[in-house]
Design an enzyme around this catalytic site. Structure first.
Site, short mmCIF file in Angstrom:
data_model
loop_
_atom_site.label_atom_id
_atom_site.label_comp_id
_atom_site.label_asym_id
_atom_site.label_seq_id
_atom_site.Cartn_x
_atom_site.Cartn_y
_atom_site.Cartn_z
CE LYS A 1 -2.84 -2.56 3.14
NZ LYS A 1 -3.14 -2.82 4.85
CG ASP B 1 6.92 2.65 -0.05
OD1 ASP B 1 7.62 1.99 -0.65
OD2 ASP B 1 6.34 2.63 0.95
CG ASP C 1 15.05 -0.66 4.07
OD1 ASP C 1 15.95 0.07 4.33
OD2 ASP C 1 14.77 -1.52 4.61
CB VAL D 1 10.95 7.97 7.33
CG1 VAL D 1 12.30 8.64 7.59
CG2 VAL D 1 11.04 6.95 6.17
P1 IMP Z 1 12.95 -3.76 1.19
O1 IMP Z 1 12.60 -4.95 0.67
O2 IMP Z 1 13.90 -3.92 2.20
O3 IMP Z 1 13.73 -2.76 0.14
O4 IMP Z 1 11.55 -3.04 1.77
C1 IMP Z 1 10.85 -1.87 1.21
C2 IMP Z 1 9.76 -1.92 2.07
O5 IMP Z 1 10.08 -1.96 3.23
C3 IMP Z 1 8.93 -0.53 1.49
O6 IMP Z 1 8.30 -0.58 0.45
C4 IMP Z 1 8.38 -0.32 2.89
O7 IMP Z 1 6.98 -0.82 3.05
C5 IMP Z 1 9.26 -0.65 4.31
N1 IMP Z 1 10.25 0.02 4.50
C6 IMP Z 1 11.56 0.20 4.70
N2 IMP Z 1 12.04 1.39 5.27
C7 IMP Z 1 11.10 1.95 5.89
C8 IMP Z 1 10.82 2.99 6.84
O8 IMP Z 1 11.90 3.65 6.91
N3 IMP Z 1 9.63 3.39 7.07
C9 IMP Z 1 8.46 2.65 6.64
N4 IMP Z 1 8.56 1.59 5.72
C10 IMP Z 1 9.78 1.10 5.36
#
Ligand code: IMP
Ligand code: MG
Length: 182
Positions: free
Chosen positions: A45, A102, A105, A155
């Site tokens: 979302k 969004d 990470d 964040v």
């Molecule tokens: P990744 O697979 O680690 O890149 O995860 C990405 C997802 O983790 C994003 O789409 C967010 O839903 C969540 N996420 C990662 N860092 C944050 C943050 O600082 N705040 C909120 N959601 C985050």
């Protein structure tokens, strides 16, 4: 009264700053996708708020579609194991796919999704992310368009959640560590 603001240590990007940044990204995308067959794909979302603003600053014919994935766990860290809960309705073959995120990470979620979409033979596939945390990257993945590089802090706001809350904050803020450590 319960106020979301009380859980925020610091405003990282104000509503005004976000508006300017999203308009800039939209203008770049408009230039780059002239004459292409643009399909904006948002992963629900978190990307919803960004998508709805971004799409209105892209001055080209474009379609939108959504995916729902679960990354197992609602907490702060992503496990990288992704399951498709809702797939796209649109065939992506021959389309110029732009995945709207969004925040990038670890990149594990998006790297998995990109792989799935790539197998469907799009004409091109790129990524636009509002926020990028490159210091935390685990997958070899980069954003083609990125709004801001953010420090390694949790964040929330403008679509980003902590345990499904704070998505409706109109700005991006840093959550008080005691909110997620308690
Ligand atoms: P990744 O697979 O680690 O890149 O995860 C990405 C997802 O983790 C994003 O789409 C967010 O839903 C969540 N996420 C990662 N860092 C944050 C943050 O600082 N705040 C909120 N959601 C985050
Ligand atoms: Mg999330």
């Amino acid at each position: 009264m319960q106020r979301m603001q009380d859980d925020i240590v610091d405003v990282l990007y104000s509503e005004e700053e976000l508006k300017t940044k999203v308009a800039e990204l939209g203008a770049r995308i408009t230039r780059d996708y002239e004459g292409k067959n643009l399909l904006l794909v948002a992963v629900l979302k978190g990307a919803v708020v960004f998508l709805t603003d971004l799409m209105r600053s892209i001055d080209l014919p474009a379609e939108i579609d959504f995916m729902v994935v679960s990354s197992y766990g609602t907490g702060v860290k992503s496990s990288g194991v992704v399951k498709i809960i809702k797939d796209l309705d649109t065939p992506v073959e021959g389309r110029d796919v732009l995945v709207v995120e969004d925040i990038l990470d670890s990149g594990l979620t998006l790297s998995y999704i990109k792989g799935i979409l790539q197998d469907r033979h799009p004409a091109s596939i790129r990524i636009v992310t509002l926020l990028d945390k490159p210091s935390r990257r685990k997958a070899a993945l980069y954003a083609d368009y990125s709004g801001y590089e953010v420090p390694d802090e949790f964040v929330v706001g403008y679509g980003l959640d902590y345990n499904e809350r704070y998505r409706n904050l109109p700005y991006i803020g840093i959550l008080k560590p005691e909110v997620y450590s308690s």
